[in-house]
Design a protein around this motif. Sequence first.
Motif, short mmCIF file in Angstrom:
data_model
loop_
_atom_site.label_atom_id
_atom_site.label_comp_id
_atom_site.label_asym_id
_atom_site.label_seq_id
_atom_site.Cartn_x
_atom_site.Cartn_y
_atom_site.Cartn_z
N ARG A 104 0.83 -1.21 0.00
CA ARG A 104 0.00 0.00 0.00
C ARG A 104 0.87 1.26 0.00
NH1 ARG A 104 -5.35 -0.68 0.97
NH2 ARG A 104 -6.06 -2.60 1.96
N GLU A 149 -3.82 -12.20 2.99
CA GLU A 149 -4.08 -10.76 2.89
C GLU A 149 -3.63 -10.15 1.57
OE1 GLU A 149 -3.29 -8.22 6.43
OE2 GLU A 149 -2.28 -10.01 7.20
N ALA A 168 -5.94 -9.96 -1.66
CA ALA A 168 -7.05 -9.00 -1.55
C ALA A 168 -6.57 -7.56 -1.71
CB ALA A 168 -7.76 -9.18 -0.21
N VAL A 169 -5.43 -7.24 -1.11
CA VAL A 169 -4.87 -5.89 -1.25
C VAL A 169 -4.53 -5.60 -2.71
CG1 VAL A 169 -2.89 -4.43 -0.68
CG2 VAL A 169 -4.02 -5.75 1.11
N CYS A 170 -3.93 -6.56 -3.39
CA CYS A 170 -3.59 -6.36 -4.79
C CYS A 170 -4.84 -6.11 -5.63
CB CYS A 170 -2.83 -7.57 -5.33
SG CYS A 170 -1.13 -7.69 -4.76
N ARG A 171 -5.87 -6.86 -5.37
CA ARG A 171 -7.10 -6.70 -6.16
C ARG A 171 -7.81 -5.39 -5.84
NH1 ARG A 171 -8.13 -13.21 -6.55
NH2 ARG A 171 -6.79 -13.37 -8.39
N GLU A 172 -7.72 -4.98 -4.60
CA GLU A 172 -8.28 -3.67 -4.24
C GLU A 172 -7.59 -2.54 -4.99
OE1 GLU A 172 -7.96 -0.63 -0.48
OE2 GLU A 172 -7.92 -2.78 -0.04
N LEU A 173 -6.27 -2.67 -5.16
CA LEU A 173 -5.47 -1.60 -5.77
C LEU A 173 -5.24 -1.79 -7.27
CD1 LEU A 173 -2.78 -1.25 -2.95
CD2 LEU A 173 -4.82 0.17 -3.32
#
Length: 324
Positions: free
Chosen positions: A160, A185, A188-193
């Motif tokens: 992030r 985790e 999910a962070v990669c897909r959010e961004l």
Amino acid sequence: MIGTRTLGELTVGAQGLGCMGMSQAYGVRDDDAESIATIHRALELGVTLLDTANVYGNGTNEELVGRALTGHRDQAVLATKFGIVWTENGMGARGDAAYVEQCCEESLTRLGVDHIDLYYQHRVDPNVPIEETWGALAELAAAGKIRYAGISEAAPDTIRRAHAVFPVTALQSEWSLWSRDIEAEAVAVCRELGIGIVPFSPLGRGLLTGAITSAAQLPADDMRRGLPRFAEDNLDRNLAIVAELRALAEEKDCTAGQLALAWVQSRGADVVPIPGTKRRTYLEQNLAATEITLTPAELARIEELSANVAGARYPEAFARVVGK
């Protein structure tokens, strides 16, 4: 020809080629001609993402890939890395701005190119703010020396913070049936961004192919001899998983390795695995996995096997710079 997938804004072939083993880590490396022929065959079949790093073979892998790309540069999405340094205590990391610029210049020279398409931070330096490292990458992009930037084996919060400075195009981490840590985790962070995912060692460093039945098969200088999952007691348990995978593959009329790769490919359209090989025969076998479709029932049966993996991914000398 294989299809394409996207890593952030970057379009690449649905499967990439890991080039590390052509120059280090997995035993005998005495056939550059076959390695170069493998790269050329990959390009013919629609592979575009070629993955190397400055530390692979102490720079010789970049030189090899550079030679292979003579006359083929426009067909490839060239990825390399900086950031791993070796110390008396094992693997370390360096990410200060001056070092980032130095490594980029050295890689451009070894590769014989004027820009790198995807430049990864190979490991995160815990002693340098990620903002400094990624500020340096932003400057390299502004200067036209790199097109996109990625990060490897990083913690979700680090991803992030890096992305807030300059877009992270891809996260490269180990992801396979026997290494699913990033599902907790990071995915999910990669897909959010909007960050793509590039799994390395999707074949469990060769074990999931079924070709390895004993640590005694491995050459004396093979890095796998030092990995916990290849230690004698762990290996016996892990080979039992491979035997079950092979049985499932026979039902699907494919190899165990192809089934393992098909599982990784099934993780999403933003996932581009980079199985490594230095032989055209294995390359073609790997690429055939892109044509395998798995049903929900088949996926469930395959995933049951991953619960029984024995041993850590890395020894402590390597693990200290993972997940920073």
